[in-house]
Design a protein around this motif. Structure first.
Motif, PDB file in Angstrom:
ATOM      1  N   GLY A  91      -2.289  -6.518   6.926  1.00 36.54           N
ATOM      2  CA  GLY A  91      -1.259  -7.334   6.641  1.00 36.54           C
ATOM      3  C   GLY A  91      -0.610  -7.008   5.437  1.00 36.54           C
ATOM      4  O   GLY A  91       0.044  -7.786   4.597  1.00 36.54           O
ATOM      5  N   LYS A  92      -0.712  -5.615   5.089  1.00 36.76           N
ATOM      6  CA  LYS A  92       0.115  -5.108   3.908  1.00 36.76           C
ATOM      7  C   LYS A  92       1.354  -4.477   4.490  1.00 36.76           C
ATOM      8  O   LYS A  92       1.478  -4.338   5.488  1.00 36.76           O
ATOM      9  N   VAL A  93       2.472  -4.157   3.566  1.00 40.75           N
ATOM     10  CA  VAL A  93       3.289  -3.382   3.665  1.00 40.75           C
ATOM     11  C   VAL A  93       3.041  -2.079   3.335  1.00 40.75           C
ATOM     12  O   VAL A  93       2.817  -1.620   2.099  1.00 40.75           O
ATOM     13  N   GLY A  94       3.209  -0.882   4.183  1.00 42.92           N
ATOM     14  CA  GLY A  94       2.833   0.393   3.917  1.00 42.92           C
ATOM     15  C   GLY A  94       4.207   1.308   3.420  1.00 42.92           C
ATOM     16  O   GLY A  94       5.108   1.110   4.380  1.00 42.92           O
ATOM     17  N   VAL A  95       4.241   1.965   2.314  1.00 41.84           N
ATOM     18  CA  VAL A  95       5.468   2.591   2.195  1.00 41.84           C
ATOM     19  C   VAL A  95       4.940   4.062   1.985  1.00 41.84           C
ATOM     20  O   VAL A  95       3.867   4.479   1.302  1.00 41.84           O
ATOM     21  N   THR A  96       5.180   4.855   2.788  1.00 42.51           N
ATOM     22  CA  THR A  96       4.833   6.348   3.065  1.00 42.51           C
ATOM     23  C   THR A  96       5.964   7.073   1.967  1.00 42.51           C
ATOM     24  O   THR A  96       7.111   7.133   2.263  1.00 42.51           O
TER      25      THR A  96
ATOM     26  N   VAL B 115       0.952  -1.429   0.166  1.00 40.27           N
ATOM     27  CA  VAL B 115       0.210   0.079   0.112  1.00 40.27           C
ATOM     28  C   VAL B 115       0.856   1.035   0.031  1.00 40.27           C
ATOM     29  O   VAL B 115       1.692   1.430   0.806  1.00 40.27           O
ATOM     30  N   GLU B 116       0.610   2.108  -0.939  1.00 41.55           N
ATOM     31  CA  GLU B 116       1.510   3.342  -1.106  1.00 41.55           C
ATOM     32  C   GLU B 116       0.809   4.297  -0.171  1.00 41.55           C
ATOM     33  O   GLU B 116      -0.592   4.551  -0.320  1.00 41.55           O
ATOM     34  N   VAL B 117       1.465   4.804   0.742  1.00 44.68           N
ATOM     35  CA  VAL B 117       0.671   5.777   1.775  1.00 44.68           C
ATOM     36  C   VAL B 117       1.171   7.151   1.197  1.00 44.68           C
ATOM     37  O   VAL B 117       2.357   7.463   1.446  1.00 44.68           O
TER      38      VAL B 117
END
Ligand code: CAA
Length: 554
Positions: free
Chosen positions: A177-182, A153-155
């Motif tokens: 359960g996602k990997v958030g990249v800010t 998930v792109e934050v």
């Protein structure tokens, strides 16, 4: 103070919205799913039911859990039902006016502290935010298709997003359960900015008939290990969405490589939107089906090998892994194989005089390759096929051989890849290309056809993407780790661009990129200055112990 977001709304239940609803509900959150008409609502509900039904059928979801997942979702056509949501994700089609109108309506409906998230793929989150009365509580939350499968998930924070909102949404991504990249607000964010130039280029290859759709897709799947080829992926994404993303990226970058290929616009006009409409680059069993069915553009099986010359005795010249791999599989396929490891010795080459097909499997500088094919051209019997694994230009070698019609490129992008690019020059006789195809197929390799342009198919599509990733790093938009994570978790790539660059060698990447730039004169293909600098400094990747990362020296 951190807020736990447990009541979430989703507006728009197309492919992405329905997938996001499923992800949220499967994480135990209560979801209000909103569509504009009853018909669209039923379609959205159908997506969620089919997807969770498939998870049950595959044993990944318990039937009782599936019931609970569906129970946690309230399907409605009333925006007012979102009045108690702590966060609402809009996932309506990728059109600026539409998204802005939905966010305005949400701003009027939801309490002031509700976070409004947009799943836009490329539009400016800042512009969408300032159109509401709560710009500090508007954020990008960009999921990837299929949302239940892709982990990224792109934050997207803007310059006015409140830090607590960023923290709450990043924590929610974690809970899902996602990997958030800010990251900051830039057209295409990380993944689409790197993906869409590549997809657009793949379309133009098909549009200009440089290569066929199946060949382009097979080249990237088998040559680079990608989960899908670019044209199949465009059908999954939606051709209309792709058009909007490219338009937005072009408006921001003014890079011609982002200007949507005319074929994309024509397909949108014709309603060929990809899987969702049942037809895009491929034809599907029906709307929303992933099952490809034959159509009038599917190549007839076996056409490529008709008219090929008989081959029994095969020669391979070269000592590297490509030569060894080809010689090994030719032996296993039952050919009589002669291997010459010392390409410079004229006497050794005489051993190849009786071969029906000889592969000059360098690799070496072009002048060494030229000397080898010149020598081979003088030795081989009339009618023998002379193949070269050179990066090209193949026509220079063909001309040097003195028998250009018999020369064909057999480019193996990676010794372990099951793919061979069969490269015809302007002079290659059709039956010579057909012979090369039949030979590759007999070796258990997948042949794809292309003509003699820099980078053939694989390198021409792969290296500009790697170069773009270096530019993105140089612009300090994201770290190498985040960029690698975006491509592996968002698009299912086996490795991120910096992992690939360190393995392939930055010097190799630079050389390929220089060739592509020299041939096309396209400013967007100029090698990234950071790539040039690292190569000058000797940081050429894993073999040197240093590239984009430090590697224990070998
Ligand atoms: N919904 C839910 N689950 C799905 C699914 C869907 N639509 N499609 C596939 N899956 C699940 C399957 O159930 C299966 O799970 P199990 O292994 O646990 O059984 C798993 O995903 C693999 O599926 P399949 O075996 O059917 O098919 P596959 O191995 O060919 O994988 C794929 C399918 C996951 C789509 C894979 O091809 C892939 O990763 N493709 C790349 C997709 C990609 O690049 N997405 C990003 C596009 S860009 C974007 O979305 C951003 C944007 O803004 C446009």
């Amino acid at each position: 103070m951190a807020r736990e977001l447990t009541e979430i709304g989703v507006v728009g239940l197309g492919t992405m919205g329905a997938g996001i609803v499923e992800v949220l509900s499967r994480a135990g959150l209560s979801v209000t799913a909103v569509e504009i008409t009853d018909e669209a609502l039923q379609r959205g509900r159908g997506h969620v039911e089919t997807s969770t039904g498939r998870a049950v059928a595959r044993g990944r979801l318990d039937p009782a859990e599936r019931d609970a997942v569906l129970d946690r979702i309230r399907f409605t056509t009333r925006m007012a039902d979102l009045a108690t949501a702590a966060l609402v994700v809009e996932a309506v089609p990728e059109r600026r006016e539409l998204k802005a109108a939905v966010l305005t309506a949400l701003d009027e409906t939801c309490p002031p502290d509700t976070i409004l998230a947009t799943n836009t793929s490329s539009l400016s989150v800042t512009e969408l935010a300032v159109g509401t009365g709560r710009p500090g509580r508007v954020i990008g939350m960009h999921f990837f298709n299929p949302a239940p499968v892709m982990k990224l998930v792109e934050v997207v924070r803007t310059v006015v997003t409140e830090p607590s909102v960023v923290a709450d949404v990043a924590a929610l991504a974690d809970r899902l359960g996602k990997v958030g990249v800010t990251i900051g607000d830039k057209a295409g964010f990380i993944a689409n900015a790197l993906l869409f130039g590549y997809l657009n280029h793949a379309v133009s290859m098909v549009e200009t008939r440089y290569a066929g759709r199946e060949d382009v897709d097979a080249a990237m799947r088998l040559g680079c290990g990608l989960p899908m080829g670019p044209l199949a992926l465009l059908d999954l994404i939606g051709i209309d969405t792709a058009h909007e993303v490219l338009e937005t990226m072009y408006r921001e970058s003014r890079d011609r490589l982002h200007a949507p290929s005319p074929l994309i616009r024509q397909m949108v006009t014709a309603g060929m939107l990809g899987r969702k409409s049942g037809r895009g680059f491929y034809t599907y069993a029906g709307p929303h089906s992933g099952e490809v069915v034959p159509d009038d553009r599917t190549p007839a099986g076996g056409a490529a090998v008709s008219g090929s010359r008989p081959v029994r005795r095969v020669g391979v010249v070269g000592a590297g892994p490509t030569a060894a791999g080809l010689a090994g599989s030719a032996g296993e396929a039952g050919y009589e194989v002669t291997v010459v490891t010392d390409g410079g010795g004229a006497a050794a080459l005489e051993e190849l005089a009786a071969c029906d097909l000889v592969v000059a499997a360098g690799p070496g500088p072009l002048d060494t390759e030229q000397a080898l094919v010149t020598a081979l051209g003088g030795v081989l019997a009339p009618g023998a096929v002379l193949a070269t694994t050179s990066r090209g230009p193949v026509i220079e070698l063909a001309t040097a051989s003195g028998r250009a019609a018999d020369v064909v490129g057999l480019h193996v992008p990676h010794p372990a890849a099951p793919l061979v690019e069969v490269v015809s020059t302007v002079a290659t006789a059709p039956e010579v290309a057909a012979t090369a195809h039949a030979f590759c197929a007999a070796l258990g390799r997948h042949p794809v056809s292309c003509t003699d342009r820099a980078g053939f198919i694989v390198d021409a599509l792969l290296f500009p993407y790697l170069n773009d990733a270096v530019r993105m790093l140089q612009a300090r938009y994201a770290t190498a780790d985040d960029i690698d994570a975006a491509m592996t978790l968002g698009c299912g790539y086996p490795r991120g661009p910096f992992q690939v660059l360190d393995d392939v060698g930055l010097d190799v990447a630079l050389a390929v990129q220089r060739d592509l730039y020299a041939e096309s004169r396209e400013p967007g293909l100029a090698p990234a200055p950071l790539l040039e600098h690292l190569v000058t400094a000797g940081h050429v990747g894993r073999t040197a112990g240093r590239g984009f990362r430090d590697h224990p020296a070998r």
